[in-house]
Design an enzyme around this catalytic site. Structure first.
Site, PDB file in Angstrom:
ATOM      1  CB  CYS A  69      -0.917   0.038   1.298  1.00 50.02           C
ATOM      2  SG  CYS A  69      -1.716   1.309   1.468  1.00 50.02           S
ATOM      3  CB  CYS A 178      -3.008   4.198  -5.358  1.00 49.22           C
ATOM      4  SG  CYS A 178      -4.245   3.199  -4.225  1.00 49.22           S
TER       5      CYS A 178
HETATM    6  N1  DGL Z   1      -4.036   0.697  -1.808  1.00 49.31           N
HETATM    7  C1  DGL Z   1      -3.496   1.825  -1.053  1.00 49.31           C
HETATM    8  C2  DGL Z   1      -2.447   2.615  -1.613  1.00 49.31           C
HETATM    9  O1  DGL Z   1      -1.471   1.750  -2.445  1.00 49.31           O
HETATM   10  C3  DGL Z   1      -4.620   2.985  -0.614  1.00 49.31           C
HETATM   11  C4  DGL Z   1      -6.116   2.721  -1.004  1.00 49.31           C
HETATM   12  C5  DGL Z   1      -6.866   3.410   0.181  1.00 49.31           C
HETATM   13  O2  DGL Z   1      -7.159   4.790  -0.041  1.00 49.31           O
HETATM   14  O3  DGL Z   1      -6.898   2.808   1.280  1.00 49.31           O
HETATM   15  O4  DGL Z   1      -1.974   3.700  -1.534  1.00 49.31           O
END
Ligand code: DGL
Length: 252
Positions: A69, A178
């Site tokens: 993430c 993301c």
């Molecule tokens: N998948 C997460 C990232 O890579 C974020 C998604 C979210 O906002 O929770 O930033």
């Protein structure tokens, strides 16, 4: 065992690459869906959630952790390494360096959550690797939610609304910063048009995992969520084509 976590399904795009590279590794993936989205919370909040998620994976026997993430990596990677000095942590960071090397227009776009852009890490990367390059930091609030809901089937027009202004400003290279956005890469590419390259760091992150973590084991994958296990099982099936038993988890 290698642990991975994200606020939801986004990190499955990293899991997929890790699995392809390390077929024998035992993996445990935690989707912290009770707290999704991370990308519209404060950095402090996300740091606390990332610590809880890591503690849970370590308690399950993970010996290395992939912070799959960008938001959690930006908010917490340094704190996680300080908290667990013996544990290898691999995080995500916006791929500003390869984008700066690839652009011919000298304009790159970075697509990420609002919180990722608030962390110092982003300005550091731009300062270190993008001298003389215009870096357009473009937050995409709501996209991670749409991927949670619609998987790869997000309405192309919703995606195009964010992508068009960045391309119109001259970007010929777009960084997916993301992990959720990997699942809408086809919509992003279609909106960007020919001649615009997308950079998704998931495969490079998997190579880093292979360098620092033990890839031996029986090739098992456990899926956990702090949200609804039945819903997450459906998402895993839809996004990865895997019929998985999902366990419910309450963060420690
Ligand atoms: N998948 C997460 C990232 O890579 C974020 C998604 C979210 O906002 O929770 O930033």
């Amino acid at each position: 065992m290698i642990g991975l976590f994200d606020s939801g399904v986004g990190g499955l795009s990293v899991l997929r690459e890790v699995r392809a590279l390390l077929p024998g590794a035992d993996l445990v993936y935690l989707a912290d869906q009770a707290h999704h989205p991370y990308g519209e919370r404060s950095l402090e909040e996300v740091r606390g959630l990332a610590e809880q998620a890591s503690d849970l994976l370590l308690a399950r026997g993970a010996e290395a952790i992939v912070v799959a993430c960008n938001t959690a990596s930006a908010a917490a990677l340094r704190a996680l390494r300080d908290r667990h000095p013996g544990v290898p942590f691999v995080g995500m960071e916006p791929a500003v360096k390869p984008a700066a090397a690839a652009t011919r227009t000298r304009v790159v776009g970075v697509l990420a959550t609002p919180t990722t852009f608030q962390a110092e890490v982003f300005d550091d990367l731009v300062g270190r690797f993008a001298a003389g390059i215009e870096v357009l930091a473009h937050p995409c609030p709501g996209w991670a939610d749409l991927v949670e809901r619609d998987g790869g089937g997000v309405d192309p027009e919703v995606i195009a609304r964010h992508v068009r202004p960045v391309v119109e400003a001259g970007a010929d290279t777009l960084v997916l910063a993301c992990t959720h956005y990997s699942f809408v890469a086809p919509q992003i590419a279609a909106a960007a048009g020919d001649g615009v390259a997308l950079i998704d760091p998931a495969a490079a992150v998997a190579r880093q995992v292979a360098r620092v973590a033990d890839g031996s084991g029986s090739g098992t994958t456990a899926f956990l969520t702090t949200g609804d296990p039945v819903r997450f099982a459906g998402q895993v099936r839809r996004l990865l084509g895997i019929d998985a038993a999902v366990e419910g988890a309450a963060p420690a």
